[in-house]
Design a protein around this motif. Structure first.
Motif, mmCIF file in Angstrom:
data_model
loop_
_atom_site.group_PDB
_atom_site.id
_atom_site.type_symbol
_atom_site.label_atom_id
_atom_site.label_comp_id
_atom_site.label_asym_id
_atom_site.label_seq_id
_atom_site.Cartn_x
_atom_site.Cartn_y
_atom_site.Cartn_z
ATOM 1 N N ALA A 1 44.784 57.530 -52.621
ATOM 2 C CA ALA A 1 43.531 57.790 -53.354
ATOM 3 C C ALA A 1 42.680 58.832 -52.636
ATOM 4 O O ALA A 1 41.620 59.212 -53.137
ATOM 5 N N GLY A 2 43.121 59.274 -51.461
ATOM 6 C CA GLY A 2 42.443 60.404 -50.833
ATOM 7 C C GLY A 2 41.567 60.071 -49.643
ATOM 8 O O GLY A 2 40.758 60.905 -49.222
ATOM 9 N N CYS A 3 41.698 58.854 -49.096
ATOM 10 C CA CYS A 3 40.866 58.470 -47.966
ATOM 11 C C CYS A 3 41.722 58.123 -46.762
ATOM 12 O O CYS A 3 42.857 57.684 -46.904
ATOM 13 N N ARG A 4 41.132 58.247 -45.599
ATOM 14 C CA ARG A 4 41.805 57.821 -44.396
ATOM 15 C C ARG A 4 41.800 56.294 -44.347
ATOM 16 O O ARG A 4 40.793 55.651 -44.675
ATOM 17 N N ALA A 5 42.937 55.707 -43.951
ATOM 18 C CA ALA A 5 43.024 54.240 -43.908
ATOM 19 C C ALA A 5 43.912 53.823 -42.759
ATOM 20 O O ALA A 5 44.885 54.502 -42.421
ATOM 21 N N TYR A 6 43.571 52.694 -42.156
ATOM 22 C CA TYR A 6 44.376 52.131 -41.077
ATOM 23 C C TYR A 6 44.726 50.695 -41.455
ATOM 24 O O TYR A 6 43.862 49.926 -41.876
ATOM 25 N N GLN A 7 45.994 50.339 -41.327
ATOM 26 C CA GLN A 7 46.438 49.005 -41.739
ATOM 27 C C GLN A 7 46.538 48.076 -40.538
ATOM 28 O O GLN A 7 47.228 48.382 -39.565
ATOM 29 N N ILE A 8 45.858 46.946 -40.600
ATOM 30 C CA ILE A 8 46.091 45.841 -39.656
ATOM 31 C C ILE A 8 47.009 44.853 -40.356
ATOM 32 O O ILE A 8 46.691 44.382 -41.456
ATOM 33 N N GLU A 9 48.152 44.567 -39.747
ATOM 34 C CA GLU A 9 49.000 43.467 -40.244
ATOM 35 C C GLU A 9 48.789 42.284 -39.312
ATOM 36 O O GLU A 9 49.108 42.355 -38.130
ATOM 37 N N THR A 10 48.243 41.185 -39.842
ATOM 38 C CA THR A 10 47.868 40.069 -38.962
ATOM 39 C C THR A 10 49.068 39.218 -38.568
ATOM 40 O O THR A 10 48.946 38.356 -37.713
ATOM 41 N N ARG A 11 50.211 39.421 -39.235
ATOM 42 C CA ARG A 11 51.455 38.686 -38.897
ATOM 43 C C ARG A 11 51.225 37.181 -38.903
ATOM 44 O O ARG A 11 51.500 36.496 -37.926
ATOM 45 N N GLY A 12 50.673 36.691 -39.979
ATOM 46 C CA GLY A 12 50.524 35.244 -40.135
ATOM 47 C C GLY A 12 49.087 34.775 -40.065
ATOM 48 O O GLY A 12 48.756 33.751 -40.648
ATOM 49 N N ALA A 13 48.231 35.494 -39.352
ATOM 50 C CA ALA A 13 46.835 35.038 -39.249
ATOM 51 C C ALA A 13 46.130 35.216 -40.587
ATOM 52 O O ALA A 13 46.344 36.205 -41.292
ATOM 53 N N CYS A 14 45.264 34.253 -40.900
ATOM 54 C CA CYS A 14 44.684 34.151 -42.238
ATOM 55 C C CYS A 14 43.363 34.884 -42.371
ATOM 56 O O CYS A 14 42.685 34.744 -43.379
ATOM 57 N N HIS A 15 42.966 35.642 -41.343
ATOM 58 C CA HIS A 15 41.684 36.344 -41.365
ATOM 59 C C HIS A 15 41.729 37.448 -40.328
ATOM 60 O O HIS A 15 42.573 37.431 -39.431
#
Lengths: 230, 230
Positions: free
Chosen positions: A84-98
């Motif tokens: 969509a044209g924005c910078r984004a960084y992904q956190i994958e929590t690997r099981g954590a619910c928050h």
């Protein structure tokens, strides 16, 4: 009823885990402010439309917006925001619910933002109406998003979240003709928990109401970091 | 690639909390079986339609069904099930984001069920796609419910839940004309986690597909507790 003559003092004891989270959150807030950013934490159920809304906002705010995506697994949401044209960084929590403040701190390390590079940092929390609300991430604005298909009874079923937000977004209003959802009920129940709440009703599908939220956040960002250069 | 000549042994260490939960869950399962009941644990996001589906099932199964409702707060869901004509018991978790076996054990104490009073015990978990999946409650069948408005990308975003179910329900299919949801994608991604999964597509609003799920659960209850009396 008479007030007790010797009222006991209630002292809130914070767990070591939460005290550590809050300390890191305060440090995150200082970092976010030092970058001239407004920090926004968006929380909702899975599938209520947080990412669709951010795609829509990305088209309006462009480079003013930068996004940290929180998901249990997959990079799908960050990829959508980038498309969509924005910078984004992904956190994958690997099981954590928050998300917690430590995860956001690491994301800020990885993003290596420069001051005034962007204006609004949106942190999209893991889709969950219970656990995320207890964790300060270092944001300035907490947004709770409730989508029309979820039903107008959810506010009082998840009071921990809806009592800790300052902005309520009612999303997917294009589906109102097909569902029994009374926005007035959801808003009234949310005001019973947070009397000063700001409410936005919108549809990321049609775009209706998205400008009002984008304008509100842009104005909050301006108030927080008044322009210092021409 | 060669297999390592001295492979290390991986040992799963269970936390004391989970070991205690599993012991109580096994005891719950024995109690549920001693009452000639089939135990069903339904899990989904908030607002995906678990309670609406159970209202619909209550009309079909009548007194064969008994329901334990799990919510963070309010008795709203148990009241809805009772109005639909079924016995229901409400667990309010008061902040906890999932049911555990101890909470179900206490609900069974409170319900004081007699053998063969009902045939199917449905436990509606707290609306949450993350935390409930780790807790065995003593059920025989785990159902994951995904509603059309949540999006067809949710299975791989919440694999802990969708890999631990034996029945996938795709709910609110009456909304398919208004949303971009591809049931084939959700089913294929779920089969990649749980190859033998049974799938039901239904709408509690129109009733379409609800009979098939009710019949499936009634048949599973019959298989588990073959009639012993005329």
């Amino acid at each position: 009823m008479n007030a007790p003559s010797n009222p006991e003092t209630t002292v809130a004891i914070k767990s070591p885990v939460m005290a550590k989270n809050d300390a890191i959150a305060s440090e995150n807030r200082r970092r976010i402010e030092s970058l001239d950013l407004l920090g926004v934490n968006i929380m909702s159920s899975p599938g209520s439309g947080k990412t669709s809304l951010l795609e829509c906002m990305a088209q309006r705010l462009g480079n003013d917006l930068v996004v940290i995506e929180g998901d249990v697994q997959t990079r799908r949401d960050a990829e959508r925001i980038e498309r969509a044209g924005c910078r984004a960084y992904q956190i994958e929590t690997r099981g954590a619910c928050h998300l917690d403040a430590q995860a956001v701190s690491r994301a800020l390390d990885a993003l290596r933002l420069a001051p005034r590079e962007h204006k609004i940092l949106v942190i999209e929390n893991v889709g969950n109406l219970v656990c995320p609300s207890g964790y300060d991430l270092g944001e300035h604005v907490r947004v709770g998003l409730l989508s029309v298909p979820e039903g107008d009874d959810k506010v009082l079923k998840y009071p921990a979240l809806f009592s800790r937000i300052s902005v309520l977004v009612i999303a997917k209003i294009d589906l109102l003709p097909y569902l029994d959802f009374d926005p007035a009920r959801a808003i009234a129940e949310c005001r019973s928990l947070s009397p000063d709440i700001r409410v936005f009703q919108l549809s990321a599908k049609t775009g209706q109401g998205v400008d009002a939220l984008a304008d509100f956040l842009a104005e909050r960002a301006r108030q927080q970091h008044p322009a210092t250069a021409p």
